[in-house]
Design a protein around this motif. Structure first.
Motif, PDB file in Angstrom:
ATOM      1  N   UNK A  80       0.958  -1.507  -0.320  1.00  0.00           N
ATOM      2  CA  UNK A  80       0.551   0.039   0.052  1.00  0.00           C
ATOM      3  C   UNK A  80       0.498   1.253   0.236  1.00  0.00           C
ATOM      4  N   UNK A  81       2.031   1.302   0.593  1.00  0.00           N
ATOM      5  CA  UNK A  81       2.862   2.508   1.296  1.00  0.00           C
ATOM      6  C   UNK A  81       3.254   2.178  -0.341  1.00  0.00           C
ATOM      7  N   UNK A  82       4.110   1.895  -1.119  1.00  0.00           N
ATOM      8  CA  UNK A  82       4.298   2.030  -2.197  1.00  0.00           C
ATOM      9  C   UNK A  82       3.634   2.400  -3.431  1.00  0.00           C
ATOM     10  N   UNK A  83       2.358   2.547  -3.396  1.00  0.00           N
ATOM     11  CA  UNK A  83       1.338   2.617  -4.708  1.00  0.00           C
ATOM     12  C   UNK A  83       1.456   4.183  -4.480  1.00  0.00           C
ATOM     13  N   UNK A  84       1.490   4.934  -3.085  1.00  0.00           N
ATOM     14  CA  UNK A  84       1.901   6.169  -3.103  1.00  0.00           C
ATOM     15  C   UNK A  84       3.580   7.562  -4.040  1.00  0.00           C
ATOM     16  N   UNK A  85       2.933   8.214  -3.620  1.00  0.00           N
ATOM     17  CA  UNK A  85       3.642   9.226  -4.245  1.00  0.00           C
ATOM     18  C   UNK A  85       4.791   9.820  -3.596  1.00  0.00           C
ATOM     19  N   UNK A  86       4.213   9.306  -2.393  1.00  0.00           N
ATOM     20  CA  UNK A  86       5.438  10.616  -1.252  1.00  0.00           C
ATOM     21  C   UNK A  86       5.389   9.264  -0.293  1.00  0.00           C
ATOM     22  N   UNK A  87       6.023   9.700   1.135  1.00  0.00           N
ATOM     23  CA  UNK A  87       7.061   9.195   2.122  1.00  0.00           C
ATOM     24  C   UNK A  87       6.162   8.846   3.063  1.00  0.00           C
ATOM     25  N   UNK A  88       4.814   9.550   3.716  1.00  0.00           N
ATOM     26  CA  UNK A  88       4.238   9.741   4.606  1.00  0.00           C
ATOM     27  C   UNK A  88       3.429   8.338   4.121  1.00  0.00           C
ATOM     28  N   UNK A  89       3.634   8.019   5.677  1.00  0.00           N
ATOM     29  CA  UNK A  89       3.018   6.090   5.404  1.00  0.00           C
ATOM     30  C   UNK A  89       1.187   6.850   5.669  1.00  0.00           C
TER      31      UNK A  89
END
Length: 175
Positions: A80-89
């Motif tokens: 799920x985290x790797x789908x995000x464009x940011x580093x905010x979990x």
């Protein structure tokens, strides 16, 4: 209806994606995932362009897991985290994780060939209608996706939305 793919770098592992609509028990599924009773990632399909996007995130998560370099506490949260464009979990979970009232869910499993029973086990846990994973683009909220990934109109002219999204996912660690 589900899609299973063998990871090239880790051929002993498969990534299986199962898409559901008309889901009635999203709150229960989410709580079971938080409690560790579900061995899979539960993703909001409206924020996805293609199953390939999820495969990229899962591949990166498995690689980081094998190297003990994950930024989250578990393999499925790392997807799920790797789908995000940011580093905010926490932001990643808000944007890509399912909410209690969601009517659609994409389930992502990472398993060995011997654990293929996990797919049928997961299908029985979801109170919803299974649909082909290839239909994920019909559920996409393109405006929200473009806003989240900061896709500008010029990018639409020189490549696909999927290209832009995967590029953002791949480069977030170095930007």
């Amino acid at each position: 209806m589900h899609v299973s793919q063998t990871l090239e770098l880790y051929p002993e592992l498969n990534v299986t994606q199962i898409l559901f609509k008309d889901v009635q028990n999203a709150a229960e599924l989410r709580q079971n995932a938080v409690d560790g009773k579900i061995k899979g990632a539960l993703i909001k399909p409206t924020m996805l362009v293609s199953p390939f996007q999820v495969l990229v995130a899962a591949n990166k998560a498995v690689h980081l897991h094998k190297r003990n370099q994950m930024k989250t506490r578990g393999l499925f949260s790392e997807i799920i985290f790797n789908l995000s464009p940011t580093n905010n979990i926490s932001e990643a979970f808000k944007r890509f994780g399912i909410s209690d009232g969601d009517g659609t869910v994409l389930v992502v499993l990472v398993h060995t060939k011997e654990e293929s029973h996990l797919v049928s086990d997961m299908v029985t846990k979801v109170d919803g209608v299974q649909i082909p994973v290839e239909d994920i683009s019909s559920l996409s909220d393109l405006e929200k996706i473009k806003k989240l990934y900061k896709i500008n109109p010029e990018e639409d002219k020189c490549g696909t939305l999927l290209d832009a999204v995967v590029c953002r996912m791949a480069t977030k660690d170095i930007m």
